[in-house]
Design an enzyme around this catalytic site. Structure first.
Site, PDB file in Angstrom:
ATOM      1  N   HIS A   1       1.005  -1.233  -0.019  1.00 13.65           N
ATOM      2  CA  HIS A   1      -0.030  -0.029   0.052  1.00 13.65           C
ATOM      3  C   HIS A   1       0.822   1.191  -0.025  1.00 13.65           C
ATOM      4  O   HIS A   1       1.769   1.417   0.712  1.00 13.65           O
ATOM      5  CB  HIS A   1      -0.935  -0.035   1.095  1.00 13.65           C
ATOM      6  CG  HIS A   1      -1.751   1.017   1.476  1.00 13.65           C
ATOM      7  ND1 HIS A   1      -1.977   1.971   2.360  1.00 13.65           N
ATOM      8  CD2 HIS A   1      -2.577   2.048   0.486  1.00 13.65           C
ATOM      9  CE1 HIS A   1      -2.841   2.857   2.355  1.00 13.65           C
ATOM     10  NE2 HIS A   1      -3.274   2.684   1.002  1.00 13.65           N
TER      11      HIS A   1
ATOM     12  N   ASP B   1      -4.639   3.763  -4.744  1.00 14.73           N
ATOM     13  CA  ASP B   1      -4.443   4.211  -3.198  1.00 14.73           C
ATOM     14  C   ASP B   1      -5.626   5.198  -3.147  1.00 14.73           C
ATOM     15  O   ASP B   1      -5.186   6.577  -3.474  1.00 14.73           O
ATOM     16  CB  ASP B   1      -3.248   4.932  -2.711  1.00 14.73           C
ATOM     17  CG  ASP B   1      -2.909   5.138  -1.451  1.00 14.73           C
ATOM     18  OD1 ASP B   1      -3.976   4.983  -0.643  1.00 14.73           O
ATOM     19  OD2 ASP B   1      -1.886   5.525  -1.102  1.00 14.73           O
TER      20      ASP B   1
ATOM     21  N   MET C   1       4.318  14.053 -15.581  1.00 16.71           N
ATOM     22  CA  MET C   1       5.300  14.955 -15.498  1.00 16.71           C
ATOM     23  C   MET C   1       4.974  16.149 -16.571  1.00 16.71           C
ATOM     24  O   MET C   1       4.432  16.010 -17.760  1.00 16.71           O
ATOM     25  CB  MET C   1       6.546  14.189 -16.417  1.00 16.71           C
ATOM     26  CG  MET C   1       7.822  15.361 -16.717  1.00 16.71           C
ATOM     27  SD  MET C   1       8.934  14.579 -17.501  1.00 16.71           S
ATOM     28  CE  MET C   1       9.510  13.171 -16.722  1.00 16.71           C
TER      29      MET C   1
ATOM     30  N   TYR D   1      11.426  12.767 -11.664  1.00 12.38           N
ATOM     31  CA  TYR D   1      12.343  12.117 -11.753  1.00 12.38           C
ATOM     32  C   TYR D   1      12.918  11.865 -10.141  1.00 12.38           C
ATOM     33  O   TYR D   1      13.121  10.518  -9.817  1.00 12.38           O
ATOM     34  CB  TYR D   1      13.624  12.551 -12.293  1.00 12.38           C
ATOM     35  CG  TYR D   1      13.757  12.970 -13.743  1.00 12.38           C
ATOM     36  CD1 TYR D   1      13.141  11.846 -14.430  1.00 12.38           C
ATOM     37  CD2 TYR D   1      14.216  14.035 -14.301  1.00 12.38           C
ATOM     38  CE1 TYR D   1      13.223  12.055 -15.785  1.00 12.38           C
ATOM     39  CE2 TYR D   1      14.086  14.078 -15.848  1.00 12.38           C
ATOM     40  CZ  TYR D   1      13.529  13.234 -16.466  1.00 12.38           C
ATOM     41  OH  TYR D   1      13.554  13.388 -18.065  1.00 12.38           O
TER      42      TYR D   1
ATOM     43  N   TYR E   1       6.529  13.132 -23.090  1.00 10.75           N
ATOM     44  CA  TYR E   1       5.634  13.261 -21.602  1.00 10.75           C
ATOM     45  C   TYR E   1       4.582  12.282 -21.394  1.00 10.75           C
ATOM     46  O   TYR E   1       3.638  12.220 -20.932  1.00 10.75           O
ATOM     47  CB  TYR E   1       5.004  14.456 -21.381  1.00 10.75           C
ATOM     48  CG  TYR E   1       6.097  15.782 -21.713  1.00 10.75           C
ATOM     49  CD1 TYR E   1       6.597  16.152 -20.459  1.00 10.75           C
ATOM     50  CD2 TYR E   1       6.165  16.424 -22.829  1.00 10.75           C
ATOM     51  CE1 TYR E   1       7.514  17.284 -20.454  1.00 10.75           C
ATOM     52  CE2 TYR E   1       7.020  17.474 -22.899  1.00 10.75           C
ATOM     53  CZ  TYR E   1       7.830  17.891 -21.946  1.00 10.75           C
ATOM     54  OH  TYR E   1       8.416  19.029 -21.693  1.00 10.75           O
TER      55      TYR E   1
ATOM     56  N   ASN F   1       4.948   9.458 -19.635  1.00  7.34           N
ATOM     57  CA  ASN F   1       5.169   8.613 -18.267  1.00  7.34           C
ATOM     58  C   ASN F   1       4.128   8.928 -17.435  1.00  7.34           C
ATOM     59  O   ASN F   1       3.713   9.775 -17.395  1.00  7.34           O
ATOM     60  CB  ASN F   1       6.541   9.202 -17.669  1.00  7.34           C
ATOM     61  CG  ASN F   1       7.821   9.260 -18.659  1.00  7.34           C
ATOM     62  OD1 ASN F   1       8.206   8.327 -19.371  1.00  7.34           O
ATOM     63  ND2 ASN F   1       8.234  10.536 -19.062  1.00  7.34           N
TER      64      ASN F   1
END
Length: 140
Positions: A22, A64, A74, A112, A130, A132
């Site tokens: 978790h 979560d 990002m 990062y 972009y 990610n």
């Protein structure tokens, strides 16, 4: 073979997803991301884009709900004319699997740093800039 596990998820990847606890995070990284320099654990998914991997992972990974965000992107660097239209696909997939999921945008170097603490980095063949995304694991 197991039932209901998307075929794109390798045994090694399923193992890591199962090991995550978790609040642990994973990064789905595009092909330009410095995964092997930043990641503690790296799995490669060459030949697959992030949306395909994201869709499969969201079928098995709870997000979560106790966190202020369930996913992270990002931010575009100021002055960069890139418009990351791939984010629309990410948002659609998140909404389909986890309605109301909150997305946090991280400044590039903050992203990062966040990725350095991620349990897992999945390096894809995604070519979109972009491309990610960070996912934060929840509980069942």
């Amino acid at each position: 073979m197991l039932k209901q596990i998307p075929k794109i998820l390798s045994p090694e990847l399923v193992k890591y997803l199962m090991e995550m606890g978790h609040g642990d995070e994973l990064v789905l990284a595009d092909a330009n991301f410095p995964a092997h320099r930043i990641g503690q654990r790296v799995i490669r998914m060459d030949g697959h884009g992030v949306p395909v991997a994201l869709e499969a992972i969201l079928q098995v990974l709870p997000l979560d709900t106790y966190s202020s965000y369930q996913a992270g992107l990002m931010q575009v660097v100021p002055g960069d004319p890139t418009v990351p239209v791939i984010w629309d696909e990410y948002k659609r997939l998140l909404e389909e699997s986890h309605p109301g999921a909150a997305i946090k945008e991280f400044e590039r170097f903050e992203f990062y740093e966040q990725a350095k603490d991620a349990y897992l980095v999945i390096q894809t063949g995604e070519s979109a800039l972009y491309g990610n995304i960070i996912l934060k694991k929840g509980v069942l």
